[in-house]
Structure formats: structure tokens, C-alpha cells
Design an enzyme around this catalytic site. Sequence first.
Site, PDB file in Angstrom:
ATOM      1  N   HIS A  46       0.691  -1.154  -0.075  1.00  0.00           N
ATOM      2  CA  HIS A  46      -0.035   0.055   0.032  1.00  0.00           C
ATOM      3  C   HIS A  46       0.865   1.294   0.125  1.00  0.00           C
ATOM      4  CE1 HIS A  46      -2.204   3.149   2.377  1.00  0.00           C
ATOM      5  NE2 HIS A  46      -3.196   2.675   1.630  1.00  0.00           N
ATOM      6  N   GLU A  49       1.974   1.831  -3.532  1.00  0.00           N
ATOM      7  CA  GLU A  49       1.181   2.234  -4.294  1.00  0.00           C
ATOM      8  C   GLU A  49       1.135   3.824  -4.400  1.00  0.00           C
ATOM      9  OE1 GLU A  49      -3.409   3.471  -3.805  1.00  0.00           O
ATOM     10  OE2 GLU A  49      -2.985   1.603  -2.797  1.00  0.00           O
ATOM     11  N   HIS A  50       1.160   4.278  -3.105  1.00  0.00           N
ATOM     12  CA  HIS A  50       1.225   5.784  -2.770  1.00  0.00           C
ATOM     13  C   HIS A  50       2.355   6.334  -3.273  1.00  0.00           C
ATOM     14  CE1 HIS A  50      -1.950   6.856   0.650  1.00  0.00           C
ATOM     15  NE2 HIS A  50      -2.115   5.369   0.139  1.00  0.00           N
ATOM     16  N   GLU A 126      -4.334   7.829   7.619  1.00  0.00           N
ATOM     17  CA  GLU A 126      -5.262   6.989   6.959  1.00  0.00           C
ATOM     18  C   GLU A 126      -5.756   6.000   7.960  1.00  0.00           C
ATOM     19  OE1 GLU A 126      -6.167   4.317   2.932  1.00  0.00           O
ATOM     20  OE2 GLU A 126      -4.142   5.429   3.227  1.00  0.00           O
TER      21      GLU A 126
END
Length: 419
Positions: A46, A49-50, A126
Site C-alpha cells: 500500500h 502504491e502511494h 489514514e
Amino acid sequence: MFEKTTLANGIRVVTERMPELHSVSVGFWVEAGSRHEDIALGGISHFLEHMLFKGTETRSARDIAKEIDSIGGVLNAFTDREFCCFFAKVLGDKLPKAIDILSDLLLHSVFDPDEIEKERKVILQELHMIEDSPDDLIHDMLCESIWKDHPLGHSVIGRVPTVNRIGRNDLLQLLDEQYRGCRLMVCAAGDVDHQDLVRRVEKAFSSISAGNSAPISSAPQHNAAVQIVEKNLEQVHLCLAYPGVPQNHPQRFTMNLINTILGASMSSRLFQMVREERGLAYSIYSYLNSHSDTGSLVIYGGTAPEDVPQLLNVTQEQLSNLKQVRVDDTELERAKGQLKGGLLLSLESSDNRMSRLAKGEIFLGRQYAIDEIVNEIHRVTPEMIQEMANRLFVSGTCNLQMIGRVDPAAFDSAALCLS
């Protein structure tokens, strides 16, 4: 309807042309998700991905945003347990630009150390946002409890200690090891010419090797448990889960119909019995959490602390009814109509069709025509529903998670779930 080409380095290009559309949705899918991570670096897929949106050798993050906006397109990404997807939706004649941007992200991102630290803060926010949202957190708790100690149970985003541990070299190593040809698919649906897309992908990715396919870990065991997290909330949020079936299971359509009947809509049994007849919950629903080698059927509800025992009992009654009483033909036909209608309506979106292409490749190994799927739905009988319910809702297999001010009486109901 479908065209597929596999390049020399293993990249699969899969398309579905929709001549009635002016737009095209294209996704770069990488079979590298949270279940493929080292637990010490949980959330790294993740994080990667960012970072792929934070600047390349020729484009800054702002340049990327401006370019896609200037052609009226949409650019985004998401990480799941078994894959990551980077996608764009643009007008058909702008597809070359979308391919150029997406390939630039995957091949030429710079991973600036300052940007890594800024994005680490964003991801931690997040995480905190999820922790502050019990109706989101409960589902992560459930996965961790069901698939305890198995990579599939790890949080996709990770945890604060693991996110803080991830460094630039870790990200570069993940990119080098996992973002390889045999794990990469380019799927497009809409106004697309298959051979033109193949040529562009082949040119853009000619330098990368096939690499190794995603490692196959053993299928996780479904763990039965009761876990209660006490929080001073107005509601108790709860999830119950029973063993389900994998994405490619021969009886997956029966499973989908059980979910539809049980809690997938306003006409479902749980919605009618829990919300409409008893007023026990605003939100009550069920869903399937299916993967390549396992799955679960999950029921979520949010209710007042004093109503937890009643909500659990009503839910158990509905599960028992599916096991003991044959679903009548009228209810089954209504569920089939709902499932079929939802499928056909989803096909009006190029985004959904693009995702369908990728998941067909990942989980089924091929594409299924709509008529094949509709025929499989129609083949399901009441007897198949009852037989599957008796296989799934077995004593001692329920996993129950609760967050909130749980009344002590709920412990009795929790014991019933596992008896």
C-alpha cells in the site's frame, strides 16, 4: 468479445472492446498484495502504491495531476490482499496518454526521501481515520481473527510500527522483485483497439524481465473466536463470519444467492427482520469476502448495547432457517433476478468491465461470457441452497467481533454463536 495477448516477458494484455462507448478504462494490475508481504513490513504494498504517484524522472506529482486533468481523465489506484491496481479512465483517443502516464509511474518513479516521509504521515493519518471509525475497523479486526497468523489476515494498510519501519530501500526492493512481467496485467475495456494497446505496452515495458510469479502460500484455516473491544460508543458494531468458498469454487453462484437472500439488499431476510420488523439496527447487511483459496460470509450490524443479544438471536434464527427450511421458488427467483440485474447493470460501466477482465484472469484463469454466468445462476436450485447452508453454518465455526459498550448479557449470545 475478449482478446488476450501474452508478451514475451509474461505481461498479459486483455481487452474488451465496447464500440458504443467514447471512453476507455485501463488498469495495470500487479499480483502483489498484502498477503505477499513480510509481516515485519506490513503495509508496504500500500505504501508503494502511494509512492508511485509522488513523482517520476520527468514528472512531478503536480505534473501527473495536471496532465490527467487536462484530458478530462481520472487516475487512481488501490491495494488489496492479492493485487494492486493502477487505473485511468479517459476518452478513447486519449488512451496513449494514459498508457504513457501509467507506465511512467511503474517504471520511472524516483522515491524522493522527503516525499517518502510526507507520505508516511499521510498513511498514518489514514490508519488513525480507520481506528476512529468502528464500522471500518471491525472488518479489519475480523480478517485478522479469521485468518490468524496467516498473511491473508494482515491489514492492507499495515500497523503504525510496520509503517514507521518501511524505508526507501524496502520500497525499491519490493518494486524490483514483484513488479515483473509474469505478475503484471494490462486490462482495458471500452473504446480500445487490442493490437494498438499490445504494441504500446510492449514498447513501454520491453526492458522489464518476466520475474517470478507470486508465491503460493497454503490456504488459511478459518478460526472461530469471540473478541470484544470495549469502547465508549453509542452503538455496538459487530461482525459475524462463517467459512465461505474461494472465488473459483464450483458452487460460487449458490454462495452468491445465499448472500443475496440473507442480507445483500433491502428485501433480504436480515434487513426485513432486523430493521423493518424489529427496528434493531439502521445498518444491517451481509457480504462475501472471497479470495483465490478461501472465503467467508460476513454479517455486519450496528445496534444499541442493550439490543445486542436480540440482534444476534435474530441473525442466528435466519441462519438456522436457511438450513432447515427449503427456500421457496418465489424468493429464489427474486434473488436470481436481483443477482442477474446487478450483474447486467454493472456491465454498463467500462470501469467494472475492466475490473472484471482482471479478476477473471487472476481468480478464474479465463473470461466468462455473460450468458455463461446467467445460465449458472439459473441452475441453482432450492436444494442446492439448503445443502450449502448446512455445509457453511456449522456449529463451532462462527467468528464474532464486537466493538462498543457490550452488555454482559451479550456474552450468552456470543456463546450461542459458537455452540
